[in-house]
Design a protein around this motif. Structure first.
Motif, PDB file in Angstrom:
ATOM      1  N   PHE A 217      46.913  48.009  49.716  1.00  0.00           N
ATOM      2  CA  PHE A 217      46.142  48.221  48.494  1.00  0.00           C
ATOM      3  C   PHE A 217      46.744  49.317  47.612  1.00  0.00           C
ATOM      4  O   PHE A 217      46.344  49.462  46.462  1.00  0.00           O
ATOM      5  CB  PHE A 217      44.694  48.604  48.843  1.00  0.00           C
ATOM      6  CG  PHE A 217      43.906  47.472  49.435  1.00  0.00           C
ATOM      7  CD1 PHE A 217      43.116  46.683  48.630  1.00  0.00           C
ATOM      8  CD2 PHE A 217      43.962  47.198  50.785  1.00  0.00           C
ATOM      9  CE1 PHE A 217      42.374  45.639  49.166  1.00  0.00           C
ATOM     10  CE2 PHE A 217      43.236  46.158  51.325  1.00  0.00           C
ATOM     11  CZ  PHE A 217      42.439  45.370  50.512  1.00  0.00           C
ATOM     12  N   GLY A 218      47.626  50.111  48.153  1.00  0.00           N
ATOM     13  CA  GLY A 218      48.159  51.230  47.384  1.00  0.00           C
ATOM     14  C   GLY A 218      47.161  52.374  47.335  1.00  0.00           C
ATOM     15  O   GLY A 218      46.452  52.666  48.314  1.00  0.00           O
ATOM     16  N   ASN A 219      47.090  53.054  46.201  1.00  0.00           N
ATOM     17  CA  ASN A 219      46.136  54.163  46.023  1.00  0.00           C
ATOM     18  C   ASN A 219      44.739  53.582  45.827  1.00  0.00           C
ATOM     19  O   ASN A 219      44.407  53.045  44.775  1.00  0.00           O
ATOM     20  CB  ASN A 219      46.527  55.023  44.818  1.00  0.00           C
ATOM     21  CG  ASN A 219      47.719  55.905  45.134  1.00  0.00           C
ATOM     22  OD1 ASN A 219      47.802  56.486  46.215  1.00  0.00           O
ATOM     23  ND2 ASN A 219      48.640  56.002  44.189  1.00  0.00           N
ATOM     24  N   TYR A 220      43.947  53.719  46.872  1.00  0.00           N
ATOM     25  CA  TYR A 220      42.599  53.166  46.855  1.00  0.00           C
ATOM     26  C   TYR A 220      41.653  54.243  46.318  1.00  0.00           C
ATOM     27  O   TYR A 220      41.602  55.364  46.839  1.00  0.00           O
ATOM     28  CB  TYR A 220      42.214  52.755  48.271  1.00  0.00           C
ATOM     29  CG  TYR A 220      40.813  52.251  48.424  1.00  0.00           C
ATOM     30  CD1 TYR A 220      40.395  51.098  47.766  1.00  0.00           C
ATOM     31  CD2 TYR A 220      39.903  52.930  49.226  1.00  0.00           C
ATOM     32  CE1 TYR A 220      39.113  50.630  47.919  1.00  0.00           C
ATOM     33  CE2 TYR A 220      38.617  52.456  49.390  1.00  0.00           C
ATOM     34  CZ  TYR A 220      38.220  51.306  48.728  1.00  0.00           C
ATOM     35  OH  TYR A 220      36.939  50.846  48.877  1.00  0.00           O
ATOM     36  N   SER A 221      40.933  53.897  45.290  1.00  0.00           N
ATOM     37  CA  SER A 221      40.025  54.876  44.675  1.00  0.00           C
ATOM     38  C   SER A 221      38.820  54.178  44.090  1.00  0.00           C
ATOM     39  O   SER A 221      38.849  52.968  43.790  1.00  0.00           O
ATOM     40  CB  SER A 221      40.748  55.674  43.584  1.00  0.00           C
ATOM     41  OG  SER A 221      41.229  54.794  42.576  1.00  0.00           O
ATOM     42  N   ALA A 222      37.755  54.955  43.963  1.00  0.00           N
ATOM     43  CA  ALA A 222      36.519  54.440  43.366  1.00  0.00           C
ATOM     44  C   ALA A 222      36.597  54.579  41.861  1.00  0.00           C
ATOM     45  O   ALA A 222      37.178  55.522  41.324  1.00  0.00           O
ATOM     46  CB  ALA A 222      35.319  55.206  43.913  1.00  0.00           C
ATOM     47  N   GLY A 223      35.995  53.627  41.162  1.00  0.00           N
ATOM     48  CA  GLY A 223      35.955  53.653  39.709  1.00  0.00           C
ATOM     49  C   GLY A 223      34.530  53.548  39.220  1.00  0.00           C
ATOM     50  O   GLY A 223      33.571  53.530  39.998  1.00  0.00           O
ATOM     51  N   GLY A 224      34.384  53.447  37.959  1.00  0.00           N
ATOM     52  CA  GLY A 224      33.046  53.355  37.374  1.00  0.00           C
ATOM     53  C   GLY A 224      32.520  54.712  36.985  1.00  0.00           C
ATOM     54  O   GLY A 224      33.241  55.562  36.462  1.00  0.00           O
ATOM     55  N   ASP A 225      31.192  54.936  37.253  1.00  0.00           N
ATOM     56  CA  ASP A 225      30.545  56.188  36.877  1.00  0.00           C
ATOM     57  C   ASP A 225      31.058  57.370  37.698  1.00  0.00           C
ATOM     58  O   ASP A 225      31.094  58.502  37.205  1.00  0.00           O
ATOM     59  CB  ASP A 225      29.020  56.070  37.036  1.00  0.00           C
ATOM     60  CG  ASP A 225      28.434  54.992  36.129  1.00  0.00           C
ATOM     61  OD1 ASP A 225      29.091  54.683  35.101  1.00  0.00           O
ATOM     62  OD2 ASP A 225      27.372  54.454  36.469  1.00  0.00           O
ATOM     63  N   ARG A 226      31.430  57.144  38.938  1.00  0.00           N
ATOM     64  CA  ARG A 226      31.885  58.220  39.818  1.00  0.00           C
ATOM     65  C   ARG A 226      33.299  57.897  40.278  1.00  0.00           C
ATOM     66  O   ARG A 226      33.505  56.913  40.993  1.00  0.00           O
ATOM     67  CB  ARG A 226      30.942  58.349  41.030  1.00  0.00           C
ATOM     68  CG  ARG A 226      31.428  59.333  42.096  1.00  0.00           C
ATOM     69  CD  ARG A 226      30.963  60.701  41.799  1.00  0.00           C
ATOM     70  NE  ARG A 226      31.439  61.640  42.818  1.00  0.00           N
ATOM     71  CZ  ARG A 226      30.674  62.059  43.841  1.00  0.00           C
ATOM     72  NH1 ARG A 226      29.434  61.617  43.992  1.00  0.00           N
ATOM     73  NH2 ARG A 226      31.151  62.954  44.686  1.00  0.00           N
TER      74      ARG A 226
END
Length: 355
Positions: A217-226
């Protein structure tokens, strides 16, 4: 002594002369007989040699016989001989010409017995292998091609497009004080790549396959409001699939996968680990692990003997364990628990290479 008259002397000598005269013809006849016997023997030998020579030589040259060559030489001798009846025997020389006439008859005798059955026997044996020339049914051809294709190992590469609905569940407690750190998120990225390998399964070898895969997945990060960065995410999978033919070179594929998820801390998550270590919490900057499982369904088409294209819709559940700490720090009871769980839905476009 008293001399006899001449007439009486001649009279007395007459019997002697008669005897001499009678003996002379007999001697001549004996000589002639001996000559004729030797000539007949010589002729008999010459005839035997001629017949042998004619048997050996082709019938096309009957004129070149030794008798014809000797005939002019023997002609003056036969003319001088008193027995002319035996001179007519050379006219019988053409008689041996019948031998060539019998020779073709003898040559034909091997051809007369008709023995075609022996020659026909190999023809029947040769005619039997013509059965494979018959065209096989299309279903049987497809089954053979599918069996050959399934018997090979395959290497696959896929590009995954996905959406995600996940939640990070976390809390931190110091003695009786507890802080909820949970939040919902979706992935900030939508692409991943998969490298797979598969071989025929021990059962249903013509349709089922098992193998393994690695998904990045590579750099896995959360998106959206947070927004929150977790780090580098990868998956190690065990896969299984079952192909059901529906058309020529086309099949529907049902699959399942289970495996381990591996997260290398990075960005905000790595900063949180450093903060806790400064405060004396025993946490390590080591990869975090988790589990996953999913199902897929798609289609696969054979483009050539070694190349196959496929498209799959998949869904999978994943859970990662980030923190699980409960310890006493300078008389304070410290507890911290973080984990993520999420559902991913994706479309995979891939290509397989049959080795």
């Amino acid at each position: 002594m008293r001399s006899l008259p001449v007439p009486q002397a001649l009279w007395k000598a007459l019997p002697v002369l008669m005897l001499l005269c009678s003996s002379l013809p007999m001697h001549a006849e004996a000589q002639t007989k001996s000559r004729t016997q030797t000539q007949t023997k010589a002729k008999a030998k010459a005839k035997s040699k001629k017949t042998k020579a004619k048997a050996k030589t082709p019938p096309a040259e009957p004129e070149k016989t030794p008798e014809a060559q000797k005939a002019p030489e023997e002609a003056p001798q036969k003319a001088a001989e008193p027995a002319p009846q035996k001179l007519e025997e050379p006219e019988k020389a053409p008689a041996p010409e019948k031998a060539p006439e019998k020779a073709p008859a003898q040559a034909k005798t091997p051809a007369q017995p008709k023995t075609p059955p022996k020659s026909k026997a190999p023809d029947k044996v040769v005619a039997q292998p013509k059965a494979p020339d018959r065209p096989l049914p299309q279903s049987q051809i497809q089954a053979q091609e599918r069996a050959e294709a399934q018997s090979r190992m395959r290497i696959g590469v896929g590009l995954d497009l996905f959406i995600e609905n996940s939640r990070m569940t976390g809390s931190q407690a110091i003695n009786a004080s507890r802080v909820d750190e949970s939040f919902d998120y979706s992935s900030a990225t939508f692409l991943s790549a998969t490298l797979s390998m598969s071989v025929p399964a021990p059962v249903f070898k013509d349709r089922a396959r098992i193998g393994g895969a690695v998904r990045l997945f590579g750099n896995y990060s959360a998106g959206g409001d947070r927004t929150f960065g977790f780090g580098l995410l990868g998956q190690a999978l065990v896969t299984g699939e079952y192909g059901l033919p529906v058309a020529n070179q086309l099949e529907v594929v049902f699959g399942a996968r289970v495996g381990l998820a591996l997260l290398l801390p990075g960005r905000e998550f790595d900063q949180e680990i450093d903060r806790l270590q400064v405060q004396g919490v025993g946490v390590w900057s080591v990869p975090r692990t988790g589990w996953l499982g999913g199902l897929s369904a798609g289609v696969r088409r054979r483009m050539s003997e070694h190349i196959l294209l496929r498209a799959d819709l998949s869904g999978q559940l994943e859970k990662l364990y980030l923190f699980a700490t409960n310890e006493d720090i300078e008389g304070l009871q410290f507890e911290k628990n973080w984990s993520t769980s999420g559902l991913r839905l994706g479309l995979t476009l891939g290509i397989e290479f049959a080795l």
